[in-house]
Every structure is written in structure tokens, then in C-alpha cells.
Motif scaffolding. Structure first.
Motif, short mmCIF file in Angstrom:
data_model
loop_
_atom_site.label_atom_id
_atom_site.label_comp_id
_atom_site.label_asym_id
_atom_site.label_seq_id
_atom_site.Cartn_x
_atom_site.Cartn_y
_atom_site.Cartn_z
N GLY A 29 0.84 -1.20 0.00
CA GLY A 29 -0.19 -0.08 -0.18
C GLY A 29 0.79 1.22 -0.06
O GLY A 29 0.56 2.14 -0.72
N GLN A 30 1.84 1.16 0.83
CA GLN A 30 2.90 2.57 0.81
C GLN A 30 3.84 2.51 -0.42
O GLN A 30 3.98 3.64 -0.66
CB GLN A 30 3.49 2.53 2.24
CG GLN A 30 2.49 2.44 3.56
CD GLN A 30 3.15 2.86 4.66
OE1 GLN A 30 4.21 2.81 4.67
NE2 GLN A 30 2.37 3.12 5.78
N GLY A 33 1.45 4.29 -2.98
CA GLY A 33 1.52 5.91 -2.75
C GLY A 33 2.82 6.45 -2.92
O GLY A 33 2.81 7.47 -3.59
N ARG A 89 -6.78 4.58 7.31
CA ARG A 89 -6.14 5.66 6.59
C ARG A 89 -6.05 5.40 5.14
O ARG A 89 -6.12 5.99 4.39
CB ARG A 89 -4.84 5.95 7.25
CG ARG A 89 -4.80 6.58 8.44
CD ARG A 89 -3.10 6.97 8.99
NE ARG A 89 -2.83 8.00 7.91
CZ ARG A 89 -1.56 8.40 7.79
NH1 ARG A 89 -0.64 8.08 8.66
NH2 ARG A 89 -1.07 9.26 6.65
N MET A 90 -5.64 3.99 4.79
CA MET A 90 -5.45 3.75 3.50
C MET A 90 -6.78 3.70 2.82
O MET A 90 -6.88 4.17 1.48
CB MET A 90 -4.86 2.24 3.36
CG MET A 90 -4.52 1.80 2.01
SD MET A 90 -3.50 0.25 2.05
CE MET A 90 -3.38 -0.05 0.37
N TRP A 91 -7.89 3.35 3.40
CA TRP A 91 -9.26 3.53 2.93
C TRP A 91 -9.54 4.65 2.60
O TRP A 91 -10.18 4.90 1.46
CB TRP A 91 -10.16 2.57 3.91
CG TRP A 91 -11.69 2.63 3.21
CD1 TRP A 91 -12.39 3.96 3.46
CD2 TRP A 91 -12.22 1.58 2.85
NE1 TRP A 91 -13.68 3.46 2.83
CE2 TRP A 91 -13.78 2.08 2.47
CE3 TRP A 91 -12.13 0.25 2.61
CZ2 TRP A 91 -14.93 1.23 1.94
CZ3 TRP A 91 -13.06 -0.45 1.91
CH2 TRP A 91 -14.45 0.06 1.53
N ALA A 93 -7.61 7.30 1.85
CA ALA A 93 -6.46 7.82 1.01
C ALA A 93 -7.12 8.73 -0.17
O ALA A 93 -7.85 8.15 -0.80
CB ALA A 93 -5.50 7.12 0.97
N ASN A 182 -6.60 1.05 -2.95
CA ASN A 182 -6.71 1.57 -1.59
C ASN A 182 -7.82 0.87 -0.54
O ASN A 182 -7.16 0.54 0.71
CB ASN A 182 -7.11 3.07 -1.53
CG ASN A 182 -5.82 3.88 -2.11
OD1 ASN A 182 -4.73 3.47 -2.08
ND2 ASN A 182 -6.21 5.24 -2.49
N GLY A 186 -6.74 -1.45 2.33
CA GLY A 186 -7.33 -0.88 3.56
C GLY A 186 -8.09 -1.95 4.20
O GLY A 186 -7.95 -2.34 5.52
#
Length: 203
Positions: A29-30, A33, A89-91, A93, A182, A186
Motif C-alpha cells: 500500500g505505501q 503511494g 487511513r489507506m481506505w 486515502a 486503496n 485498507g
């Protein structure tokens, strides 16, 4: 430790590592991003987390956690809450435009915390690693070899996933696919957090 036992450890650890868990979900995930800029800090964080968790487990922390309901529960809930927070947070984003790069220090810190505070990982080290230790030989050289081997394999595995995600990041530019990624990532992180919270003491 014989070469046959070490190769068996390498094979077993590799099989365990290639299955994506909370740490790899975070790396994916990161990396999507932050791109390649966050790759090395993420890998360093994973390596440091694996090193700390495995070293403390071999030093006796794992036995303490196995014996103490309070210590295990505190660690379990801290890890679960952190995973759920990252998943939310990921959801949420943003998907419009290029995602804001994750600061390298924060990327490494998050990877370290997720890896080091995963109680299932500590339980795995306690139950798994002793099978490869020869009681007739000195403990410390064997422990050092196994820690170095596992940390190297874990870092390499995280690097491969991060590089793959970095390549996908350049290809996925539309809001639709990024939103799906995302929310999928998430949801998986939140699910991993909930699963961690529901783990029994001996999981």
C-alpha cells in the motif's frame, strides 16, 4: 548446525514469508503511494522489526509472552489497533491526482512497528525456530545464523513486493483503479487487525 538443517530452515522461512501478511500489505500500500522513494525505508523497517522480534523471542521474551496473559494481551491489542488505524487511513486515502509521497522516516517506522509488534509473528518464532536448533551445539552461533538468515529473507521478500508495487504505481493513474487498490488494501489491513485482536493466547 548442519547445512541440511540450515537449508530446511531457509525453505520453511521462505514459504512462510511469501504469503502476504500485515507487513507485506503495508509495504504494498505505501509503495503504491510513495513509489520508489519509500522502498528502502520500508525494507529497512521490516528488517529491523524482524530482527527485534526474532532476537527478543530467542532471548526469552517469547516465553514470557507465552506465560503472561497480561503481556500477551497488551501487545496483541496494540498491534491490532495499529493495523486497523493504518487500514482506515489507506481506505480514506485520496485517489485524485498523484498520491502524496510518504516521508521516508515515517515509512520505515510504520513498517518497523507493524513487523515488531505482530504477536502472531512472535508466537511463530517461539514455536518454529527451536525446531532447527541443535541442543548438542552452542546456542549463540546457531541463533545468530538463524536471525541473520531470517532477516535477510524477510528484507528481500519485502523489497520484491515493494519494487512490484512501485512499478504498478506508475501504471495506475486513474482514480477508479487506485480507489479499488486503496480500499482492498485498507480492508485487508483492517481484517488483519481484527484477526490479531481475536487471536487466542496460544495462537
Amino acid at each position: 548446525m548442519s547445512i541440511e538443517v540450515w537449508l530446511a530452515f531457509v525453505a520453511a522461512a521462505t514459504a512462510m514469508l511469501v504469503i502476504p501478511g500485515p507487513t507485506i500489505l503495508l509495504v504494498l500500500g505505501q509503495s503504491l503511494g510513495g513509489g520508489r522513494r519509500s522502498t528502502l525505508p520500508l525494507v529497512a523497517g521490516v528488517a529491523a522489526g524482524d530482527f527485534l522480534a526474532m532476537s527478543l523471542s530467542l532471548a526469552g521474551l517469547g516465553a514470557l509472552l507465552a506465560a503472561s496473559a497480561t503481556a500477551y494481551t497488551v501487545l496483541k491489542w496494540c498491534g491490532a489497533a495499529y493495523l486497523i488505524w493504518l487500514g482506515i487511513r489507506m481506505w480514506r486515502a485520496p485517489v485524485e491526482g498523484a498520491p502524496a509521497p510518504l516521508p521516508p522516516r515515517r515509512a520505515g517506522l510504520q513498517a518497523f512497528l507493524v513487523t515488531a509488534t505482530n504477536p502472531k509473528g512472535i508466537a511463530f518464532f517461539v514455536a518454529f525456530v527451536p525446531q532447527f536448533l541443535d541442543a548438542t551445539r552452542p546456542f549463540l552461533p546457531q541463533a545468530v545464523l538463524l536471525v541473520i538468515t531470517f532477516v535477510t529473507l524477510g528484507a528481500t521478500n519485502a523489497l520484491c513486493y515493494a519494487l512490484l508495487a512501485g512499478r504498478l504505481s506508475g501504471a495506475i493513474r486513474r482514480p477508479g483503479p487506485r480507489r479499488v487498490l486503496n480500499r482492498t488494501g485498507g480492508s485487508l489491513l483492517i481484517g488483519a487487525g481484527l484477526a490479531t485482536a481475536l487471536l487466542g493466547r496460544r495462537a
